[in-house]
Design a protein around this motif. Structure first.
Motif, PDB file in Angstrom:
ATOM      1  N   ILE A 112      10.034 -33.375  -7.144  1.00 18.22           N
ATOM      2  CA  ILE A 112      11.482 -33.178  -6.284  1.00 18.22           C
ATOM      3  C   ILE A 112      12.573 -33.321  -7.341  1.00 18.22           C
ATOM      4  CG2 ILE A 112      11.669 -35.620  -5.258  1.00 18.22           C
ATOM      5  CD1 ILE A 112      12.876 -34.147  -2.728  1.00 18.22           C
ATOM      6  N   ARG A 116      15.453 -30.698  -8.048  1.00 14.35           N
ATOM      7  CA  ARG A 116      16.909 -31.051  -8.095  1.00 14.35           C
ATOM      8  C   ARG A 116      17.657 -30.587  -9.449  1.00 14.35           C
ATOM      9  NH1 ARG A 116      15.441 -36.445  -4.493  1.00 14.35           N
ATOM     10  NH2 ARG A 116      15.932 -35.202  -2.389  1.00 14.35           N
ATOM     11  N   HIS A 143      19.257 -31.832   6.204  1.00 13.54           N
ATOM     12  CA  HIS A 143      18.489 -33.436   6.745  1.00 13.54           C
ATOM     13  C   HIS A 143      17.434 -33.384   5.870  1.00 13.54           C
ATOM     14  CE1 HIS A 143      16.406 -35.926   9.430  1.00 13.54           C
ATOM     15  NE2 HIS A 143      17.586 -35.891  10.061  1.00 13.54           N
ATOM     16  N   ALA A 147      13.482 -31.649   2.861  1.00 15.92           N
ATOM     17  CA  ALA A 147      13.461 -31.790   1.465  1.00 15.92           C
ATOM     18  C   ALA A 147      12.364 -30.910   0.790  1.00 15.92           C
ATOM     19  CB  ALA A 147      13.350 -33.176   1.225  1.00 15.92           C
ATOM     20  N   TRP A 180      24.611 -36.555  10.243  1.00 16.21           N
ATOM     21  CA  TRP A 180      25.045 -37.767  11.173  1.00 16.21           C
ATOM     22  C   TRP A 180      24.210 -38.926  11.090  1.00 16.21           C
ATOM     23  CZ3 TRP A 180      22.377 -40.225  15.111  1.00 16.21           C
ATOM     24  CH2 TRP A 180      20.920 -40.056  15.202  1.00 16.21           C
ATOM     25  N   TRP A 181      23.241 -39.047  10.618  1.00 18.86           N
ATOM     26  CA  TRP A 181      22.483 -40.472  10.311  1.00 18.86           C
ATOM     27  C   TRP A 181      22.708 -41.084   9.442  1.00 18.86           C
ATOM     28  CZ3 TRP A 181      20.204 -41.151   5.995  1.00 18.86           C
ATOM     29  CH2 TRP A 181      20.161 -39.963   4.977  1.00 18.86           C
ATOM     30  N   TRP A 204      21.967 -33.438  18.040  1.00 18.85           N
ATOM     31  CA  TRP A 204      20.552 -33.705  17.945  1.00 18.85           C
ATOM     32  C   TRP A 204      20.116 -34.150  19.127  1.00 18.85           C
ATOM     33  CZ3 TRP A 204      17.528 -34.199  13.290  1.00 18.85           C
ATOM     34  CH2 TRP A 204      16.246 -34.821  13.594  1.00 18.85           C
ATOM     35  N   LEU A 211      10.908 -29.018  14.125  1.00 16.06           N
ATOM     36  CA  LEU A 211      11.733 -29.534  13.105  1.00 16.06           C
ATOM     37  C   LEU A 211      13.047 -28.554  12.942  1.00 16.06           C
ATOM     38  CD1 LEU A 211       9.130 -31.195  12.297  1.00 16.06           C
ATOM     39  CD2 LEU A 211       9.750 -31.329  10.194  1.00 16.06           C
TER      40      LEU A 211
ATOM     41  N   HIS B 143      12.160 -42.692   8.228  1.00 18.24           N
ATOM     42  CA  HIS B 143      12.651 -41.525   7.826  1.00 18.24           C
ATOM     43  C   HIS B 143      13.866 -40.854   8.833  1.00 18.24           C
ATOM     44  CE1 HIS B 143      13.134 -36.961   7.353  1.00 18.24           C
ATOM     45  NE2 HIS B 143      12.354 -37.083   6.264  1.00 18.24           N
ATOM     46  N   PRO B 144      15.077 -40.263   8.256  1.00 23.49           N
ATOM     47  CA  PRO B 144      16.239 -40.064   9.161  1.00 23.49           C
ATOM     48  C   PRO B 144      15.909 -39.284  10.450  1.00 23.49           C
ATOM     49  CG  PRO B 144      16.734 -39.926   6.787  1.00 23.49           C
ATOM     50  CD  PRO B 144      15.214 -40.285   6.870  1.00 23.49           C
ATOM     51  N   MET B 145      14.938 -38.616  10.187  1.00 26.37           N
ATOM     52  CA  MET B 145      14.380 -37.902  11.803  1.00 26.37           C
ATOM     53  C   MET B 145      14.153 -38.878  12.814  1.00 26.37           C
ATOM     54  SD  MET B 145      11.159 -35.885  10.796  1.00 26.37           S
ATOM     55  CE  MET B 145       9.382 -37.000  10.277  1.00 26.37           C
ATOM     56  N   ALA B 147      15.991 -41.406  13.345  1.00 24.52           N
ATOM     57  CA  ALA B 147      17.383 -42.282  13.715  1.00 24.52           C
ATOM     58  C   ALA B 147      17.780 -42.480  15.005  1.00 24.52           C
ATOM     59  CB  ALA B 147      18.678 -41.817  12.806  1.00 24.52           C
ATOM     60  N   ALA B 148      17.613 -41.602  15.713  1.00 24.19           N
ATOM     61  CA  ALA B 148      17.855 -41.611  17.137  1.00 24.19           C
ATOM     62  C   ALA B 148      17.045 -42.409  18.077  1.00 24.19           C
ATOM     63  CB  ALA B 148      18.112 -40.307  17.841  1.00 24.19           C
ATOM     64  N   ASP B 149      15.693 -42.344  18.147  1.00 27.63           N
ATOM     65  CA  ASP B 149      14.984 -42.911  18.716  1.00 27.63           C
ATOM     66  C   ASP B 149      13.949 -43.996  18.194  1.00 27.63           C
ATOM     67  OD1 ASP B 149      13.662 -41.003  17.428  1.00 27.63           O
ATOM     68  OD2 ASP B 149      12.741 -39.920  19.194  1.00 27.63           O
ATOM     69  N   THR B 155      17.454 -45.651   5.169  1.00 26.91           N
ATOM     70  CA  THR B 155      17.099 -45.681   3.921  1.00 26.91           C
ATOM     71  C   THR B 155      16.810 -47.152   3.222  1.00 26.91           C
ATOM     72  OG1 THR B 155      19.622 -46.200   3.282  1.00 26.91           O
ATOM     73  CG2 THR B 155      19.039 -44.055   3.449  1.00 26.91           C
ATOM     74  N   TRP B 181      11.832 -38.423  -0.095  1.00 27.62           N
ATOM     75  CA  TRP B 181      12.888 -37.653  -0.365  1.00 27.62           C
ATOM     76  C   TRP B 181      14.129 -38.192  -1.017  1.00 27.62           C
ATOM     77  CZ3 TRP B 181      17.319 -38.972   1.699  1.00 27.62           C
ATOM     78  CH2 TRP B 181      17.291 -40.014   2.615  1.00 27.62           C
ATOM     79  N   THR B 208       5.303 -29.253   8.488  1.00 26.93           N
ATOM     80  CA  THR B 208       4.994 -30.456   9.314  1.00 26.93           C
ATOM     81  C   THR B 208       5.083 -29.892  10.592  1.00 26.93           C
ATOM     82  OG1 THR B 208       5.651 -32.075   7.755  1.00 26.93           O
ATOM     83  CG2 THR B 208       6.141 -32.645  10.112  1.00 26.93           C
ATOM     84  N   LEU B 211       7.164 -33.938  14.762  1.00 26.01           N
ATOM     85  CA  LEU B 211       7.947 -34.932  13.641  1.00 26.01           C
ATOM     86  C   LEU B 211       7.344 -36.369  13.733  1.00 26.01           C
ATOM     87  CD1 LEU B 211      10.216 -32.891  14.994  1.00 26.01           C
ATOM     88  CD2 LEU B 211      11.954 -35.082  14.644  1.00 26.01           C
TER      89      LEU B 211
END
Lengths: 275, 275
Positions: A112, A116, A143, A147, A180-181, A204, A211, B143-145, B147-149, B155, B181, B208, B211
């Motif tokens: 990665i 980048r 998001h 990645a 947002w996160w 969200w 996804l 993982h940020p995905m 974050a809500a639940d 991080t 990531w 993927t 989630l």
């Protein structure tokens, strides 16, 4: 009122071609759009330009350039050529910016950091052509769940580092869905300042069932849209809020007029919050 | 060889209860495990402790404490009580750490900063009990995905900021799935140093499809496992690599022996890379 509202035409891509989408937007008082290149290509660039000019539309961005990493030099050169064409199309449309979804890992790669580096090189190479065309490039951090396969730039901080390195003519697109996160969001939006070239909104959902294609309408999810809008405007952004919703199982199945009426209605609720 | 390999028992949760899972691990020469609290509860804590002691197992972590945010003070107090019980269970099992999945937004909330404050308060309150029990708390950034639940700490940098604030007895769990990531990963792993209490491995699949339940076996995805292992060990971590795979449509459908044989085989390939 739809003042300050833009519709990214992906939001109604299943219902409308670009011509139909523009008609639908105008029915709802919406005079700002952001088309995708495939939508432009489907009716032809001259016709797309005519639609924009005849209706005095604002084009808040063209989606999208990017996808810089490739397994070999020929692939990277081809990507760069295609990006130069995207710049020219954005310029023909009079777009505010060309949005860059930078690309993920080349096939088979686990590097990665290498991807980048290819992204930064690609943007630096493209920037020269973009400056000549007076077309700002908007790096859109995606998001982190994208990645691997869509964009290896996943934070506003990283996007701004690339802006710092490449210099003039390069900024960022702040899409609430992607950022947002981020616990560092407020600081990075302030750092971005006038380099914020676009502000995309949606929501969200909890739960999120796909996804890519399960984005929510503003207000149906957990994002503090008014709060992020306040940050972006405090940083100096005065442009439109652009609704971009990919929703295979919900909004893409509804009539375009229902989708757009809902966008206008929900946008007004974000607008109403004091900032 | 399975030296240095631990199996998080979620990896075979559909096939085995904890007793069967331990038997299966032992058949493959695996003597380190990380059970989940519901797996312990299903056979009873005393029986789980007996299984660990009789077989001289290493318990690389108990999953999981956390879920601190709640809409009201009573909810937060209940969460804290439950976390204290989790600490006691981890201590009874002689676990290396209690893994914390910190929790997301309370129902109806869009205030992620507020949820993060609740998390930090909860961990600070729990740390006192954990220190008395000599049970390290491992904050696992998710993982940020999620974050809500599931977890609003997304991080390693944020997790370490909480460690800095709370002090002794609190560290981090570095799960490659959640952090691979991150453009800041190398620096944050070095910063973590001996506060790395657990290192979880699996892989990120492309595409993927879910989630939560579509994690890949090491080698089937895009994560540079050898590279991250090298960073973690350079930072001072000498513990096990713990395989944690949630895979509703693939690995959870295969016989446990096949899953574990594959874990051992793939682990050897990560192990073989010079670090």
């Amino acid at each position: 009122m739809a003042d300050g509202l833009s519709i990214n035409l992906a939001t109604i891509r299943k219902q409308c071609d670009m011509r139909q989408a523009v008609d639908a937007c105008l029915r709802h008082g919406i005079t700002a759009i952001a088309p995708w290149r495939d939508q432009v290509a489907a009716i032809g660039l001259p016709e797309a330009v005519r639609l924009v000019k005849d209706n005095a539309l604002t084009v808040t961005g063209l989606c999208r350039g990017g996808m810089f990493p490739a397994a070999d030099a020929a692939g990277r050169a081809a990507a760069l050529d295609d990006n130069r064409r995207a710049v020219d199309e954005a310029a023909a449309l009079g777009a505010d910016c060309l949005v860059l979804v930078v690309g993920g890992l080349p096939a088979g790669s686990k590097d990665i950091a290498g991807a980048r580096a290819m992204v930064e090189e690609g943007i630096a190479a493209l920037a020269e052509h973009a400056r000549a065309a007076r077309m700002p490039l908007a790096i859109e951090p995606l998001h982190p769940m994208y990645a691997a396969d869509r964009a290896c730039v996943n934070t506003l901080a990283h996007a701004l580092d690339i802006c710092d390195a490449v210099g003039e003519g390069v900024g960022v697109a702040v899409d609430v869905y992607h950022v947002w996160w981020d616990p560092d969001l407020a600081r990075q939006i302030a750092r971005a300042g006038e380099r914020i070239l676009a502000h995309h909104i949606c929501d969200w959902l909890v739960p999120t069932t796909d996804l890519l294609l399960d984005r929510g309408m503003m207000g149906d999810g957990v994002i503090d849209l008014a709060g992020i809008r306040a940050m972006v405007e405090a940083a100096g952004f005065t442009g439109h809020q652009e609704v971009e919703i990919f929703s295979a199982e919900n909004w893409w199945l509804k009539p375009a007029d229902e989708v757009l009426a809902t966008c206008v209605e929900r946008y007004a609720t974000i607008n109403a919050v004091p900032v």
